[in-house]
Scaffold this motif. Structure first.
Motif, short mmCIF file in Angstrom:
data_model
loop_
_atom_site.label_atom_id
_atom_site.label_comp_id
_atom_site.label_asym_id
_atom_site.label_seq_id
_atom_site.Cartn_x
_atom_site.Cartn_y
_atom_site.Cartn_z
N GLY A 159 38.01 40.33 41.70
CA GLY A 159 38.04 41.76 41.91
C GLY A 159 39.30 42.16 42.65
O GLY A 159 40.03 41.30 43.17
N PRO A 160 39.59 43.45 42.74
CA PRO A 160 40.84 43.92 43.35
C PRO A 160 40.92 43.60 44.83
O PRO A 160 39.93 43.63 45.56
CB PRO A 160 40.80 45.44 43.10
N HIS A 161 42.13 43.29 45.29
CA HIS A 161 42.42 43.06 46.70
C HIS A 161 43.92 43.21 46.90
O HIS A 161 44.71 42.48 46.30
CB HIS A 161 41.95 41.66 47.13
N LYS A 162 44.27 44.18 47.73
CA LYS A 162 45.68 44.48 48.02
C LYS A 162 46.44 44.71 46.70
O LYS A 162 46.04 45.53 45.89
CB LYS A 162 46.30 43.37 48.87
N ASN A 163 47.50 43.93 46.46
CA ASN A 163 48.30 44.17 45.27
C ASN A 163 47.93 43.26 44.09
O ASN A 163 48.61 43.25 43.07
CB ASN A 163 49.79 43.98 45.59
N GLN A 165 44.45 40.34 42.84
CA GLN A 165 43.01 40.14 42.75
C GLN A 165 42.62 38.91 43.57
O GLN A 165 43.41 37.97 43.72
CB GLN A 165 42.56 39.94 41.30
N SER A 166 41.40 38.95 44.07
CA SER A 166 40.85 37.83 44.83
C SER A 166 39.54 37.39 44.20
O SER A 166 38.91 38.14 43.44
CB SER A 166 40.62 38.22 46.30
N TYR A 168 35.73 36.66 44.63
CA TYR A 168 34.59 37.00 45.49
C TYR A 168 33.40 36.14 45.06
O TYR A 168 33.13 35.98 43.87
CB TYR A 168 34.24 38.48 45.35
N ARG A 184 35.41 36.25 50.29
CA ARG A 184 36.60 36.54 49.48
C ARG A 184 37.62 35.43 49.66
O ARG A 184 37.88 34.97 50.77
CB ARG A 184 37.22 37.87 49.89
N ALA A 186 41.53 34.81 48.87
CA ALA A 186 42.77 35.49 48.48
C ALA A 186 43.93 34.51 48.55
O ALA A 186 43.94 33.59 49.38
CB ALA A 186 43.03 36.67 49.40
N THR A 188 47.50 33.84 49.70
CA THR A 188 48.39 34.41 50.72
C THR A 188 49.81 33.90 50.62
O THR A 188 50.69 34.37 51.37
CB THR A 188 47.84 34.10 52.12
#
Length: 603
Positions: A159-163, A165-166, A168, A184, A186, A188
């Motif tokens: 699903g969306p995360h910052k710029n 997707q991550s 979940y 989540r 992500a 980095t």
């Protein structure tokens, strides 16, 4: 589609130009598998219960049968059902190409393993594939690595995360244990990642002065080389009481406390606070299960009422609202929820379950575990447990002759076979109506040893072991007899019906729904005429045959008709002036050549 066992989760492929998805199909006792669906897979047959993983279901260890079949939609990936690899595939997700993750994750698939824990990532690699015949146990075209050791994951998606997707994911601990959450993951890159705090204590309940040894050494930082700093708050005043990794603290006042730990990495990264409960000058309540005594057993379908009580040293007798019941269906070394945590008393649980299968590791290690938790006025809880074991029954299934396979609860077993069942369990057992063995002998099902004549029948596990096996009896198949009746050939019983019998080269050439039959012994035509006189209740069968045919068949027909006598039927067969009577039916068959007939049921 069909042939699925427990398709627990589906994962759509966001990188596909069409429709493509993976099916995470929880296996039985041997394999977990991932199947492909979507374009080109409509109406697929995935094989269960005949197949499990890449192989025939009931084959394992040194007896694998993994030959692919034309009708089978083969799994994409599979892994053994064991403590090392896993026991329940409960989630999955494709890594989207626009997620912003490293290129190593292009076209990767991530899946969750519930029974023994862990998240795996698999990468397509055609060179890893080893097909049947090259390998006794085929290998898929995927490489698999450990992604995380996270436990009890039941679902995941990107699903969306910052710029970007991550990933979940959510985990579930039966009984509502702490730690259930949505997490989540992500990417980095080179940026610093936060550490994780983990806390434990040698004891959490006691009396003044109460000294507790805390431990935070299970805390960690995902970035190699980072050194952690510990910040402990033992009494909830937001003041750091210790920076040691394993501090001690003595409580001098009564109450319930939640000491916390936060860790930092010295580079700006810090964890969230994690806590543990400590009760001072408060004793744990005592819960008692009254309706189920230790050693209680059950038959499938039994119903239990959960009745109990609780007493607390400080509060006295606790109300029923302080009681929480939970029942777990233990299956080998994991369990499934049977009754979710339920507050109250005198709670009736549903009918006791059947075993998941007949494998010894599940029938002999599966049971119901009843938990009663009592909670006092300060929120301190204690749990008592009583296990209810199934009543085991030894079962033996066989065939006469032995060696003929049977389907038992949809699984194929070679006879004789010994299984362990649970009293009261019901399932189908099935014998083939007809089969040809390796020696080319043809066998026909007759009956079961209890007199049941249906080849597919229900079976209920009895209350005790029967020393006699359940036997499916077969008889060697013999050519059938043709019983000739004028009405079967279109007559009304008051007129002659004349039929022409013409040999055919092959049975498939016989016209469907025809009134013709085929002798097929010699390449000659035979005229057969039936006449019926109902007034006299006598039937005559006149066979007008070519003399050469009569001579060749005379001895054979004489033997055939001598065993087919009926008091209500009289007939005569004329072969060049000879007469043989009486006649009820004629067996048109020889060891070398058998009569061919049409679909009207003559043979």
């Amino acid at each position: 589609a069909c042939g699925l066992r427990n398709p627990f989760r589906f994962a759509m492929d966001p990188n596909s130009d069409g429709t493509r998805f993976f099916i995470n199909d929880v296996g039985d006792a041997s394999w977990e598998r991932i199947l492909e669906g979507g374009d080109g897979h409509a109406g697929s047959q995935y094989g269960y219960p005949a197949r499990e993983g890449p192989c025939v279901k009931t084959t394992d260890k040194d007896n694998y049968d993994c030959e692919p079949k034309d009708w089978l939609d083969y799994p994409v990936h599979w892994y053994h059902h064991n403590a090392e690899d896993g026991g329940a595939i409960t989630g999955g997700a494709f890594v989207p190409r626009d997620a912003g993750w490293p290129a190593t994750f292009d076209d990767a698939y991530i899946y969750a393993e519930y029974a023994w824990g862990g998240i795996r990532v698999m990468y397509p690699n055609k060179s890893s594939e080893c097909k049947w015949n090259e390998c006794k146990i085929p290998k898929s075209a995927w490489d698999v690595d450990v992604f995380s050791d996270e436990k009890k994951v039941i679902g995941m998606m990107f699903g969306p995360h910052k710029n970007g997707q991550s990933l979940y994911y959510i985990n579930h601990f039966p009984g509502g244990k702490s730690g259930e959450a949505i997490f989540r993951v992500a990417f980095t890159g080179e940026s610093n990642r936060d550490p994780k705090a983990r806390i434990s204590a040698d004891k959490t309940v006691g009396f003044i002065p109460f000294t507790v040894q805390f431990d935070g050494t299970d805390s960690y930082d995902p970035d190699a080389g980072d050194v952690l700093t510990y910040e402990w708050d033992f009494n909830g005043d937001d003041i750091v009481d210790s920076t040691e990794a394993r501090p001690q603290y003595t409580y001098m006042s009564a109450g319930s406390f939640e000491p916390t730990l936060r860790v930092t990495d010295g580079r700006g990264g810090k964890s969230s606070r994690t806590s543990i409960r400590v009760d001072v000058d408060n004793s744990s309540p005592i819960a008692t299960i009254e309706s189920i005594a230790p050693g209680t057993t059950f038959a499938v379908g039994d119903v239990f009422t959960l009745t109990g009580s609780a007493w607390d040293p400080e509060d006295g007798v606790l109300p029923e609202s302080a009681l929480t019941w939970e029942v777990r269906q233990v299956h080998n070394n994991h369990y499934h929820p049977f009754l979710d945590p339920t507050v109250g008393n005198n709670i009736e649980i549903s009918e006791s379950p059947p075993p998941e299968d007949f494998y010894v590791m599940t029938t002999t290690t599966s049971y119901l575990s009843v938990h009663l938790t009592a909670t006092d006025s300060q929120g301190l809880s204690a749990t008592t447990i009583v296990d209810i074991q199934p009543r085991l029954v030894n079962l033996v299934f066989d065939a006469q002759p032995s060696g003929i396979p049977l389907l038992i609860n949809q699984d194929k077993y070679e006879t004789p076979v010994s299984l362990i069942g649970w009293e009261g369990d019901s399932f189908e057992i099935e014998a083939a109506t007809r089969l040809t063995r390796d020696d080319a002998e043809k066998w026909e099902f007759v009956s079961w040893s209890d007199g049941t004549t249906d080849n597919v029948r229900p079976f209920v596990v009895p209350s005790e072991t029967d020393p006699n096996p359940i036997i499916a009896t077969f008889a060697e198949e013999v050519p059938e007899e043709a019983i000739y009746d004028p009405e079967e050939f279109g007559g009304d019983g008051n007129e002659d019906v004349e039929l022409d019998a013409t040999p055919f080269a092959d049975k498939d050439d016989v016209p469907k729904k025809s009134t013709k039959f085929v002798i097929g012994l010699l390449d000659m035509s035979v005229s057969v005429r039936f006449s019926d006189d109902f007034a006299r209740r006598r039937r005559r069968l006149a066979v007008e045959a070519h003399p050469d045919l009569a001579n060749l068949l005379e001895d054979e027909l004489k033997d055939a008709v001598s065993d087919a006598v009926s008091s209500s039927v009289a007939a005569a067969i004329n072969f060049s002036g000879s007469t043989y009577a009486p006649l009820h039916g004629i067996r048109f068959a020889r060891k070398e050549e058998k009569a061919l007939v049409d679909d009207d049921g003559l043979f």
